[in-house]
Design a protein around this motif. Sequence first.
Motif, mmCIF file in Angstrom:
data_model
loop_
_atom_site.group_PDB
_atom_site.id
_atom_site.type_symbol
_atom_site.label_atom_id
_atom_site.label_comp_id
_atom_site.label_asym_id
_atom_site.label_seq_id
_atom_site.Cartn_x
_atom_site.Cartn_y
_atom_site.Cartn_z
ATOM 1 N N LEU A 284 0.823 -1.209 0.000
ATOM 2 C CA LEU A 284 0.000 0.000 0.000
ATOM 3 C C LEU A 284 0.854 1.256 0.000
ATOM 4 O O LEU A 284 0.617 2.198 -0.772
ATOM 5 N N ALA A 285 1.872 1.256 0.871
ATOM 6 C CA ALA A 285 2.766 2.421 0.929
ATOM 7 C C ALA A 285 3.503 2.613 -0.386
ATOM 8 O O ALA A 285 3.641 3.732 -0.881
ATOM 9 N N SER A 286 3.951 1.509 -0.971
ATOM 10 C CA SER A 286 4.678 1.603 -2.245
ATOM 11 C C SER A 286 3.772 2.118 -3.353
ATOM 12 O O SER A 286 4.176 2.935 -4.180
ATOM 13 N N GLY A 287 2.520 1.634 -3.376
ATOM 14 C CA GLY A 287 1.598 2.075 -4.416
ATOM 15 C C GLY A 287 1.239 3.532 -4.293
ATOM 16 O O GLY A 287 1.183 4.260 -5.287
ATOM 17 N N LEU A 288 0.996 3.980 -3.052
ATOM 18 C CA LEU A 288 0.601 5.377 -2.851
ATOM 19 C C LEU A 288 1.760 6.326 -3.081
ATOM 20 O O LEU A 288 1.621 7.382 -3.692
ATOM 21 N N VAL A 289 2.936 5.966 -2.550
ATOM 22 C CA VAL A 289 4.071 6.891 -2.531
ATOM 23 C C VAL A 289 4.900 6.793 -3.802
ATOM 24 O O VAL A 289 5.550 7.766 -4.189
ATOM 25 N N LEU A 290 4.901 5.631 -4.470
ATOM 26 C CA LEU A 290 5.808 5.436 -5.594
ATOM 27 C C LEU A 290 5.104 5.336 -6.943
ATOM 28 O O LEU A 290 5.401 6.099 -7.857
ATOM 29 N N LEU A 291 4.169 4.397 -7.063
ATOM 30 C CA LEU A 291 3.651 4.059 -8.387
ATOM 31 C C LEU A 291 2.923 5.223 -9.045
ATOM 32 O O LEU A 291 3.308 5.695 -10.109
ATOM 33 N N MET A 292 1.853 5.704 -8.419
ATOM 34 C CA MET A 292 1.067 6.777 -9.042
ATOM 35 C C MET A 292 1.845 8.084 -9.161
ATOM 36 O O MET A 292 1.851 8.703 -10.238
ATOM 37 N N PRO A 293 2.519 8.560 -8.081
ATOM 38 C CA PRO A 293 3.275 9.808 -8.253
ATOM 39 C C PRO A 293 4.378 9.707 -9.307
ATOM 40 O O PRO A 293 4.627 10.664 -10.029
ATOM 41 N N THR A 294 5.037 8.532 -9.381
ATOM 42 C CA THR A 294 6.096 8.375 -10.373
ATOM 43 C C THR A 294 5.540 8.470 -11.780
ATOM 44 O O THR A 294 6.137 9.094 -12.663
ATOM 45 N N MET A 295 4.389 7.872 -12.019
ATOM 46 C CA MET A 295 3.810 7.886 -13.362
ATOM 47 C C MET A 295 3.234 9.250 -13.728
ATOM 48 O O MET A 295 3.328 9.683 -14.874
ATOM 49 N N ILE A 296 2.648 9.934 -12.736
ATOM 50 C CA ILE A 296 1.871 11.131 -13.053
ATOM 51 C C ILE A 296 2.639 12.418 -12.788
ATOM 52 O O ILE A 296 2.550 13.374 -13.561
#
Length: 367
Positions: A284-296
């Motif tokens: 959850l932390a990785s998805g919130l902090v890394l995946l979406m912000p990195t892509m967007i």
Amino acid sequence: MKQFIAFVKKEFYHIFRDRRTMLILLGMPVVQIILFGFAITTEVRNVRMGVLDPSNDEITRKIIDRLDASEYFNVTSLYHTPKEVEKAFGKGDIDMAIVFTDRFTDRLYTGEACVQLIADATDPNMATTQTNYASGVIAAAGKELLPPGINTAGLTPDIKLLYNPQMKSAYNFVPGVMGLILMLICAMMTSISIVREKETGTMEVLLVSPMKPLFIILAKAVPYFVLSFVNLITILLLSVFVLNVPIAGSLFWLVVVSLLFIFVSLALGLLFSSITRTQVAAMLASGLVLLMPTMILSGMIFPIESMPLFLQWISDIIPARWYIQAIRKLMIEGVSVVFVVKEIGILSLMAVVLITISFKKFKHRLA
């Protein structure tokens, strides 16, 4: 029917008691709608424009004023030679330049005037949009400024696209994919691997061994460092030989910056492992902090300049933003490492801060 209702109530109780599930159900949509609503846009805003105007006459000044007054462009610099314009693109000071011929107004009446738009085509879609917007502003200004019957062909811009004249989209997404893959492999997988040990209770067994906790954590991080380096080599080989994206700059500095970014990502993974206790929480932390912000928010897909100011501030603390920015300069633009000193400095600072916090919190948690 009563048993069914009882099971439904029980499931509701489980969901309400699980804060992580509640965060996913209620928090994730809010984050997504904010990010997608504000950051995903094809509009052109706040394009930094440089001007080369040797004539400096009334019409060119009015055209420049029209561009600067629009919501799309900000005229930031005036240059005197083409070399100054080229250097400004290399430094990343401007996104577009407009160039007028000398004695522009006089040559309009003889049909010899010319105006040129120079755009950074490392992002081909955005470069096309920017030049189309600028061409529209110039054409509208010409109709208002010139008397009827005057040939306005001289106000039709000549478009020049730097770094990617073929307008290949691979030139844009390859640096972004590199940043996304390295971030996810290093940070997400490292945090999950260590948290799995904590969740199953085997981390305590490792900590009672003669080896110091610091070396135990580093030993778990090394395989991901190696795998990330292999991924880097694979991406570069595919980029050059399959996608035909050349490495215009120094391969050595490209690898050095990539290794620095891998180290930053590993430090992030260690930080997540120190503040989470379960694999679900780490994901959850990785998805919130890394995946979406990195892509967007990293500039991978959408230009940072077109985002609201508060999202631009958030993008400043995303490591992938600075890595992608540096790789585009080194790989696509082919500039010297001198022009990526800022990005290297920011990534180095992030590495020191993250690794310091990570190890302190980790030893405190598992002492």
